[in-house]
Scaffold this motif. Structure first.
Motif, PDB file in Angstrom:
ATOM      1  N   ALA A  79       0.831  -1.207   0.000  1.00 54.53           N
ATOM      2  CA  ALA A  79       0.000   0.000   0.000  1.00 54.53           C
ATOM      3  C   ALA A  79       0.865   1.256   0.000  1.00 54.53           C
ATOM      4  O   ALA A  79       0.585   2.221  -0.715  1.00 54.53           O
ATOM      5  CB  ALA A  79      -0.909  -0.018   1.228  1.00 54.53           C
ATOM      6  N   ASN A  80       1.924   1.247   0.818  1.00 57.26           N
ATOM      7  CA  ASN A  80       2.837   2.406   0.846  1.00 57.26           C
ATOM      8  C   ASN A  80       3.445   2.649  -0.528  1.00 57.26           C
ATOM      9  O   ASN A  80       3.550   3.782  -0.995  1.00 57.26           O
ATOM     10  CB  ASN A  80       3.958   2.180   1.863  1.00 57.26           C
ATOM     11  N   PHE A  81       3.873   1.559  -1.133  1.00 61.48           N
ATOM     12  CA  PHE A  81       4.488   1.673  -2.454  1.00 61.48           C
ATOM     13  C   PHE A  81       3.479   2.241  -3.455  1.00 61.48           C
ATOM     14  O   PHE A  81       3.806   3.131  -4.259  1.00 61.48           O
ATOM     15  CB  PHE A  81       4.971   0.291  -2.910  1.00 61.48           C
ATOM     16  N   ALA A  82       2.241   1.737  -3.381  1.00 66.57           N
ATOM     17  CA  ALA A  82       1.213   2.194  -4.322  1.00 66.57           C
ATOM     18  C   ALA A  82       0.926   3.680  -4.116  1.00 66.57           C
ATOM     19  O   ALA A  82       0.696   4.429  -5.073  1.00 66.57           O
ATOM     20  CB  ALA A  82      -0.057   1.374  -4.136  1.00 66.57           C
ATOM     21  N   GLN A  83       0.969   4.126  -2.837  1.00 65.95           N
ATOM     22  CA  GLN A  83       0.702   5.543  -2.577  1.00 65.95           C
ATOM     23  C   GLN A  83       1.822   6.418  -3.149  1.00 65.95           C
ATOM     24  O   GLN A  83       1.564   7.453  -3.759  1.00 65.95           O
ATOM     25  CB  GLN A  83       0.571   5.742  -1.069  1.00 65.95           C
ATOM     26  N   ARG A  84       3.075   5.991  -2.975  1.00 67.50           N
ATOM     27  CA  ARG A  84       4.193   6.773  -3.527  1.00 67.50           C
ATOM     28  C   ARG A  84       4.116   6.800  -5.048  1.00 67.50           C
ATOM     29  O   ARG A  84       4.403   7.811  -5.684  1.00 67.50           O
ATOM     30  CB  ARG A  84       5.531   6.170  -3.058  1.00 67.50           C
ATOM     31  N   ARG A  85       3.717   5.673  -5.601  1.00 73.17           N
ATOM     32  CA  ARG A  85       3.582   5.609  -7.069  1.00 73.17           C
ATOM     33  C   ARG A  85       2.502   6.601  -7.537  1.00 73.17           C
ATOM     34  O   ARG A  85       2.675   7.302  -8.541  1.00 73.17           O
ATOM     35  CB  ARG A  85       3.215   4.181  -7.477  1.00 73.17           C
ATOM     36  N   ALA A  86       1.400   6.684  -6.781  1.00 76.18           N
ATOM     37  CA  ALA A  86       0.324   7.612  -7.142  1.00 76.18           C
ATOM     38  C   ALA A  86       0.825   9.051  -7.064  1.00 76.18           C
ATOM     39  O   ALA A  86       0.494   9.884  -7.917  1.00 76.18           O
ATOM     40  CB  ALA A  86      -0.866   7.404  -6.210  1.00 76.18           C
ATOM     41  N   GLU A  87       1.651   9.341  -6.045  1.00 74.99           N
ATOM     42  CA  GLU A  87       2.208  10.701  -5.924  1.00 74.99           C
ATOM     43  C   GLU A  87       3.072  11.037  -7.135  1.00 74.99           C
ATOM     44  O   GLU A  87       2.987  12.133  -7.693  1.00 74.99           O
ATOM     45  CB  GLU A  87       3.060  10.810  -4.654  1.00 74.99           C
ATOM     46  N   ARG A  88       3.887  10.082  -7.524  1.00 75.19           N
ATOM     47  CA  ARG A  88       4.755  10.332  -8.686  1.00 75.19           C
ATOM     48  C   ARG A  88       3.919  10.542  -9.942  1.00 75.19           C
ATOM     49  O   ARG A  88       4.221  11.398 -10.774  1.00 75.19           O
ATOM     50  CB  ARG A  88       5.732   9.159  -8.874  1.00 75.19           C
ATOM     51  N   GLN A  89       2.856   9.742 -10.064  1.00 75.58           N
ATOM     52  CA  GLN A  89       1.994   9.886 -11.237  1.00 75.58           C
ATOM     53  C   GLN A  89       1.329  11.264 -11.249  1.00 75.58           C
ATOM     54  O   GLN A  89       1.206  11.902 -12.295  1.00 75.58           O
ATOM     55  CB  GLN A  89       0.923   8.790 -11.244  1.00 75.58           C
ATOM     56  N   TRP A  90       0.896  11.694 -10.051  1.00 77.37           N
ATOM     57  CA  TRP A  90       0.241  12.998  -9.951  1.00 77.37           C
ATOM     58  C   TRP A  90       1.214  14.118 -10.338  1.00 77.37           C
ATOM     59  O   TRP A  90       0.887  15.030 -11.097  1.00 77.37           O
ATOM     60  CB  TRP A  90      -0.267  13.179  -8.519  1.00 77.37           C
ATOM     61  N   GLU A  91       2.470  14.031  -9.818  1.00 81.21           N
ATOM     62  CA  GLU A  91       3.481  15.038 -10.157  1.00 81.21           C
ATOM     63  C   GLU A  91       3.786  15.017 -11.650  1.00 81.21           C
ATOM     64  O   GLU A  91       3.978  16.059 -12.280  1.00 81.21           O
ATOM     65  CB  GLU A  91       4.760  14.789  -9.357  1.00 81.21           C
ATOM     66  N   LYS A  92       3.795  13.824 -12.195  1.00 78.74           N
ATOM     67  CA  LYS A  92       4.070  13.703 -13.636  1.00 78.74           C
ATOM     68  C   LYS A  92       2.943  14.360 -14.437  1.00 78.74           C
ATOM     69  O   LYS A  92       3.196  15.027 -15.445  1.00 78.74           O
ATOM     70  CB  LYS A  92       4.198  12.221 -14.002  1.00 78.74           C
ATOM     71  N   GLN A  93       1.730  14.160 -13.959  1.00 80.53           N
ATOM     72  CA  GLN A  93       0.577  14.775 -14.641  1.00 80.53           C
ATOM     73  C   GLN A  93       0.722  16.283 -14.623  1.00 80.53           C
ATOM     74  O   GLN A  93       0.434  16.970 -15.599  1.00 80.53           O
ATOM     75  CB  GLN A  93      -0.727  14.372 -13.932  1.00 80.53           C
ATOM     76  N   GLN A  94       1.167  16.817 -13.478  1.00 81.25           N
ATOM     77  CA  GLN A  94       1.348  18.269 -13.384  1.00 81.25           C
ATOM     78  C   GLN A  94       2.421  18.746 -14.359  1.00 81.25           C
ATOM     79  O   GLN A  94       2.262  19.764 -15.034  1.00 81.25           O
ATOM     80  CB  GLN A  94       1.754  18.646 -11.963  1.00 81.25           C
ATOM     81  N   SER A  95       3.528  18.006 -14.407  1.00 83.85           N
ATOM     82  CA  SER A  95       4.603  18.375 -15.335  1.00 83.85           C
ATOM     83  C   SER A  95       4.087  18.373 -16.763  1.00 83.85           C
ATOM     84  O   SER A  95       4.330  19.311 -17.533  1.00 83.85           O
ATOM     85  CB  SER A  95       5.759  17.380 -15.226  1.00 83.85           C
ATOM     86  N   GLU A  96       3.381  17.312 -17.118  1.00 80.63           N
ATOM     87  CA  GLU A  96       2.880  17.198 -18.491  1.00 80.63           C
ATOM     88  C   GLU A  96       1.852  18.294 -18.793  1.00 80.63           C
ATOM     89  O   GLU A  96       1.808  18.833 -19.902  1.00 80.63           O
ATOM     90  CB  GLU A  96       2.260  15.822 -18.704  1.00 80.63           C
ATOM     91  N   ALA A  97       1.071  18.641 -17.756  1.00 83.99           N
ATOM     92  CA  ALA A  97       0.081  19.698 -17.954  1.00 83.99           C
ATOM     93  C   ALA A  97       0.774  21.028 -18.210  1.00 83.99           C
ATOM     94  O   ALA A  97       0.349  21.821 -19.059  1.00 83.99           O
ATOM     95  CB  ALA A  97      -0.831  19.792 -16.733  1.00 83.99           C
ATOM     96  N   GLY A  98       1.875  21.301 -17.469  1.00 84.45           N
ATOM     97  CA  GLY A  98       2.617  22.546 -17.670  1.00 84.45           C
ATOM     98  C   GLY A  98       3.146  22.641 -19.093  1.00 84.45           C
ATOM     99  O   GLY A  98       3.041  23.678 -19.756  1.00 84.45           O
TER     100      GLY A  98
END
Lengths: 712, 122
Positions: free
Chosen positions: A283-302
């Motif tokens: 679960a911890n790993f999945a949460q960190r992965r979700a954070e990275r995905q969210w940050e990546k989405q922000q980068s791609e959105a920029g």
């Protein structure tokens, strides 16, 4: 009796009285001599036969399988040839008649041995073919584990093969049965394990239930454990797959509690503590992965927003497509609005300072940043600057621009600290900005790259804009010890990057380079100049390093160091992988006399080895200490002999490691290396202790080489 | 005719060959006192650190000391010469022989480190 006089050789001595005459019975004596030499030749013959059959490395008995069968076929003619050669050595018919039966007896025995070896080799070849066949059947079973009928057929074939092997070996029925059971068990276990590896646990379980009666109980335990492990792994996979499906919203990544709750729902009721803990980790790993995905989405959105603006310059940002806009963070929105108002990207000052500081003081963390996340908050120039530094750090390169700035910023920060100015405050920001501008324009104005003196000047001028003139100091005393140790140990000038050919580089562990011009600065040193991590590696007569715990190197030490390095350089040319070249020394290390002597001795050995490689009489692998042999041809002095005896008694024969010399008086042979017979003119020799057996063997090799050279 | 020489042998051995013949050198085996092929004999002597070795070369009937020889070998002597040489192929003693194959007998006063070696040929 005559005399032969040869230049350079000892003069013959007059003949002594002949040794006592033969016994009265001359015939008896001749027979005795014939018997003795027949035995001698027989012994030599026996030695050759032993070598041919039983030599641990080359003998027929040392070989197995098909290679042994080939060796046996070749041994028979070799024995015949050996017999003829030995018989030809016999003198006269009586000696021959004595020798021949002896040799024939040995040949009979050799033939018997060869027969046994042939039988053994045949069995080995046969066993190898059965093993190959069984291995093939196991592979077939593994690939066809879903086909029970075919598995049964494969099992039947394996049983037949093993039973037939038992017949050929003459095993008793119990042994044959045991081997058959093991073979069949291995075949089915392989099939079950393949099914487990393919994550078809139901199929694997069905096959396992079917095959359990023929699987060895010990193997069953192993397979049971594999089932437990595989089921747990499947559970973790299922949990992870489920957690990966938790949606990620633009507002922010799901919190840890969301993943924890879902993981708890997915945890089986009967799960033990260990399994629960592992699911928590998933679960911890999945949460960190979700954070990275969210940050990546922000980068791609920029990036996407920037592209959109480029394509729609007149459109309002309010009309930005929601699949882009929704993902933008507030700082990205501000950057986007500034872009639309001013028509260009504008750097966010706080962000710049944060990245600039990270770039210098936390390069690893800086290198891992996703700069696209700040695409809307950095202008093109600043972004390019950070991207270039990031790439250099990630590649492990030394980018001179980055290195110069690193040097400049650390010096400024240190000086500001000594003045009690907050290095994150507005004054410090202004000083650094001013220094960056001066550094950027330096090359254009001056027409050359800045060296340390120039960096010092840039820093001084920038600091003067915010602090009183007399506050500036270039004195070393003002540098706190903790700051000195943090100064980077990297080159400022691409021409002075360390190279393997630079002798001074070998004493340091990283980037000890500094431009020559840095030392040419008149008098004033930069405030960070006393950093003990900074090593001056300039050429010419000013190659000493500064710092080093405050102790200066004396001229004698400097000479010793130069001597040490030049010896290592010569050694490197001869043997790039020599162990003496792999040492690690502290940066302020100065070699002692015995260090110099040691590497010089190793150089002598390397030279001797170089000669030895062509003479095939190299220095032995047990070589330790040695002494100089003086000029070639000179006799070994008694003092040298005593010294060689001492080394021999302590370290043994340099060729074979024997601890006894094997001579009558227990003295060690002083072995000249390279051998006197093979040295080139002017080549130095050293003396090593050698036992008499190795000395003779080496003498034989030298003689052989000398004859070969004469023939050439 | 008997020839004699006091010799300081390199690598504790003397080489017996036809000096002009095609020579195949033998290989030493550990702890052997001598090794030979049909063209070359390596015969172990006392190592030079423990003193010189007296070498004698001559007709077998003249040099035979009356004790059993330690080695008897038929040596190829195509140039009808036999020589005692050092390891670096310097001739110490040399004699003419009658045939292209010569029976050689060697006597020595010590099994491993002799300082008196007699080489007789027929």
């Amino acid at each position: 009796m005559g005399m032969i006089k040869l230049d350079g050789l000892p003069v013959e001595q007059p003949a002594a009285e002949p040794w006592p005459p033969l016994s009265d019975n001359g015939d008896e004596y001749t027979i005795r001599v014939d018997e003795m030499f027949a035995r001698q030749l027989d012994n030599a013959f026996a030695g050759h036969v032993r070598g041919l059959l039983h030599d641990p490395e080359t003998g027929v008995a040392a070989r197995t399988g098909e290679v042994a069968l080939e060796a046996i076929a070749a041994a028979l003619p070799a024995l015949d040839e050996l017999k003829n050669r030995t018989l030809s050595q016999a003198v006269g018919p009586r000696q021959r008649s004595m020798l021949e039966p002896l040799i024939d007896t040995r040949l009979d025995r050799a033939a018997g041995t060869l027969g046994r070896l042939a039988h053994r080799a045949t069995v080995e070849v046969d066993d190898a073919s059965v093993a190959d066949r069984i291995a093939g059947l196991k592979q077939d079973a593994a690939t066809a584990w879903q086909d029970p009928a075919y598995l049964h057929q494969l099992g039947r074939t394996a049983v037949d093969e093993l039973r037939y092997q038992g017949e050929r070996h003459g095993w008793d029925p119990a042994e044959t049965d045991a081997r058959v059971r093991t073979g069949l068990s291995d075949l089915y276990v392989g099939a079950v394990e393949t099914a487990i590896d393919q994550n078809d646990l139901d199929g694997a379980a069905a096959l396992y239930d079917h095959a359990r009666p023929v699987i060895d109980p010990e193997r069953q335990t192993v397979v049971d454990r594999r089932f437990v492990g595989a089921r747990e792994a499947a559970l973790y996979r299922d949990v992870d797959r489920d957690l990966a499906g938790i949606p990620i919203e633009p507002a922010g990544p799901p919190g840890a509690e969301v993943f924890a709750e879902r993981a708890a729902e997915l945890t089986p009721e009967d799960a033990n503590d260990e399994v629960c803990a592992r699911i928590g980790q998933v679960a911890n790993f999945a949460q960190r992965r979700a954070e990275r995905q969210w940050e990546k989405q922000q980068s791609e959105a920029g990036v996407a927003a920037l592209d959109w603006i480029g394509k729609n310059p007149q459109a309002s940002v309010a009309t930005l497509p929601p699949d882009i806009g929704d993902w933008l963070a507030p700082d990205q929105w501000r950057g986007l609005e500034a872009l639309q108002v001013e028509g260009r990207l504008k750097t966010n000052g706080d962000l710049f300072e944060r990245l600039d500081r990270q770039m210098v003081y936390e390069p690893d963390r800086f290198a891992a940043l996703d700069l696209d996340r700040y695409r809307l908050s950095l202008d093109h120039e600043d972004r390019a600057r950070f991207a270039s530094a990031q790439k250099a750090i990630a590649d492990g390169r030394l980018d001179p621009r980055y290195v110069r700035y690193d040097w400049l910023r650390r010096g400024i920060d240190r000086t500001l600290k000594t003045q009690g100015i907050d290095s994150d405050g507005p004054d410090a920001v202004q000083v650094r900005a001013d220094a960056r501008d001066r550094l950027k324009s330096f090359e254009t104005i001056e027409g050359r790259v800045p060296v340390v003196g120039d960096l010092d000047d840039i820093a001084r001028r920038a600091i003067d804009t915010v602090v009183p003139q007399d506050a500036w100091t270039g004195s070393d005393e003002n540098i706190p010890a903790e700051d000195r140790s943090s100064t980077p140990d990297i080159p400022l000038d691409e021409e002075r990057l360390p190279s393997p050919a630079d002798n001074n580089v070998h004493q340091v562990s990283a980037h000890p380079a500094m431009p020559d011009a840095m030392s040419a600065e008149g008098g004033t040193m930069p405030p960070y100049a006393a950093d003990p991590n900074i090593i001056r590696v300039a050429g010419g007569g000013n190659s000493s390093r500064r710092g080093g715990g405050g102790r200066s190197v004396t001229p004698i030490e400097e000479m010793r160091r130069a001597n040490f390095q030049s010896t290592l350089k010569a050694l490197r040319e001869l043997e790039p992988n020599n162990r003496e070249l792999t040492y690690v020394a502290p940066r302020d290390w100065v070699p002692r006399e015995h260090d110099v002597a040691r590497v010089q001795e190793e150089l002598s050995r390397a030279r001797a080895r170089a000669a030895g490689e062509t003479s095939a009489v190299p220095i032995g692998e047990y070589a330790g200490e040695s002494i100089s042999a003086g000029s070639p041809g000179r006799r070994v002095t008694s003092e040298e002999r005593r010294e060689v005896d001492r080394i021999g008694s302590e370290q043994g024969c340099h060729s074979c490691g024997a601890t006894g010399s094997g001579t009558l008086l227990k003295r060690w042979v002083p072995d000249h290396q390279p051998p006197t017979a093979l040295i080139r003119q002017g080549q130095a020799q050293r003396l090593y202790p050698q036992c008499i057996s190795c000395s003779r063997r080496q003498g034989g090799e030298v003689n052989n080489l000398k004859r070969e050279r004469n023939r050439e | 005719m008997i020839r004699k020489a006091q010799f300081t042998p390199q690598n504790a051995q003397v080489v017996i060959v036809d000096p002009k013949g095609k020579i195949v050198v033998p290989k030493w085996t550990r702890d052997a006192a001598f090794v030979w092929t049909d063209t070359c004999i390596f015969f172990g002597c006392r190592p030079d650190i423990e003193g010189d070795t007296m070498l004698t070369l001559g007709d077998m009937r003249e040099v035979d000391p009356g004790t059993p020889p330690v080695l008897q070998v038929k040596l190829k002597t195509p140039s009808r010469k036999i020589a005692l040489e050092s390891i670096d192929i310097q001739t110490i003693l040399e004699a003419d022989v009658s045939g292209q194959e010569t029976l050689v007998r060697i006597w020595a006063n010590h099994p491993m480190s002799p300082d008196n070696v007699i080489v007789g040929f027929e």
